[in-house]
Design an enzyme around this catalytic site. Structure first.
Site, PDB file in Angstrom:
ATOM      1  N   SER A  45       9.015   0.577  12.804  1.00 16.97           N
ATOM      2  CA  SER A  45       7.781   0.325  13.794  1.00 16.97           C
ATOM      3  C   SER A  45       6.516  -0.310  12.753  1.00 16.97           C
ATOM      4  O   SER A  45       5.461  -0.740  13.414  1.00 16.97           O
ATOM      5  CB  SER A  45       7.179   1.687  14.489  1.00 16.97           C
ATOM      6  OG  SER A  45       6.989   2.756  13.767  1.00 16.97           O
ATOM      7  N   GLU A  46       6.533   0.343  11.535  1.00 16.01           N
ATOM      8  CA  GLU A  46       5.588  -0.021  10.717  1.00 16.01           C
ATOM      9  C   GLU A  46       5.946  -0.306   9.373  1.00 16.01           C
ATOM     10  O   GLU A  46       6.894   0.464   8.909  1.00 16.01           O
ATOM     11  CB  GLU A  46       4.321   1.248  10.433  1.00 16.01           C
ATOM     12  CG  GLU A  46       3.478   1.283  11.668  1.00 16.01           C
ATOM     13  CD  GLU A  46       4.009   2.403  12.690  1.00 16.01           C
ATOM     14  OE1 GLU A  46       3.494   2.196  13.663  1.00 16.01           O
ATOM     15  OE2 GLU A  46       4.800   3.035  12.363  1.00 16.01           O
ATOM     16  N   THR A  47       5.499  -1.379   8.747  1.00 17.49           N
ATOM     17  CA  THR A  47       5.863  -1.736   7.338  1.00 17.49           C
ATOM     18  C   THR A  47       4.640  -2.004   6.588  1.00 17.49           C
ATOM     19  O   THR A  47       3.705  -2.949   7.178  1.00 17.49           O
ATOM     20  CB  THR A  47       6.730  -3.060   7.271  1.00 17.49           C
ATOM     21  OG1 THR A  47       7.966  -2.713   7.797  1.00 17.49           O
ATOM     22  CG2 THR A  47       6.988  -3.473   5.625  1.00 17.49           C
TER      23      THR A  47
END
Length: 255
Positions: A45-47
């Site tokens: 969901s996040e990078t």
């Protein structure tokens, strides 16, 4: 090119819980489009991409007083370390009473016939907050099953882009003590349920601070993975949301 990469579980002290994120340490600038390609490859969901501002900066040097600034779609996000916690410096968003009839279909599509004692709306974040009756406990919140299509059909106006279901904490149960519990659903932006949501707590912190008369709180997000958050409302009108982190993977990405 080889890029140092980590998978970090945030808002937890246990692996495979909390909110998973990929973190890339960049020695050099990436070509246009590669950030999104890497994020797609990692499928989280996040990078986050961290790069040096100065050639003499050292990724390996630990400095608990340093602050990292992330550029996000919601603006700049500052993070700093305090002991074994990472603190996020976030805005605090107020909520306003919502006419229940206007969102009744959406609420019922989410919690069914459960007794709802308060419904609030945050125009700054486009999040709807649904507070369940104090008669319910954490296990009741965890049992809620949500269908993405039903939520999308119940809300097509674009007014709501995220829905928070929350509940007052229980200080006498079998679990750890928390001031409040929550779950967060956002199929309007492609996320049925987020494991742990910092942005949702910019709304939850404001709401529960008023309800409980507290500036410091502990919260738990009751997703399948689960996440623990510490909250501190600051005198400047912002909120510190902090949690522990666990590194579960580290290596190199070759491109």
């Amino acid at each position: 090119m080889q890029i140092s990469i980590f998978t970090v579980d945030a808002f937890t002290d246990q692996p495979f819980s909390g909110n998973p994120a990929a973190v890339c340490l960049l020695e050099d600038e990436l070509e246009e489009g590669w950030h999104q390609k890497i994020a797609t490859e990692m499928n989280l969901s996040e990078t986050a991409f961290i790069r040096k501002l100065h050639p003499t900066d050292d990724f390996t040097r630990k400095n608990v007083n340093s602050t990292l600034t992330f550029v996000t779609l919601s603006g700049e996000l500052n993070a700093r370390q305090a002991g074994d916690h990472i603190i996020l410096d976030l805005p605090l968003y107020p909520t306003y009473p919502q006419d229940f009839q206007e969102v009744e279909k959406l609420v019922k599509a989410t919690v069914g016939d459960m007794n709802v004692q308060d419904v609030r709306y945050s125009p700054d974040t486009k999040k709807l907050l649904v507070c369940l009756s104090d008669a319910y406990g954490r296990s009741d919140l965890e049992k809620i099953q949500v269908n993405a299509q039903e939520l999308l059909l119940a809300e097509k106006t674009g007014k709501v882009q995220g829905l928070i279901v929350t509940l007052k904490g229980d200080f006498h149960g079998k679990h750890e003590s928390y001031d409040f519990y929550s779950r967060y659903f956002a199929p309007w932006v492609g996320i049925l349920e987020d494991p742990v949501t910092g942005s949702a707590h910019t709304v939850l912190s404001s709401y529960w601070s008023q309800q409980l008369g507290k500036k410091e709180m502990c919260a738990f997000q009751c997703s399948t993975r689960g996440g623990k958050l510490k909250i501190l409302l600051r005198p400047d009108g912002r909120v510190d949301v902090s949690g522990q982190t666990v590194i579960v993977l580290k290596g190199f990405l070759t491109i």
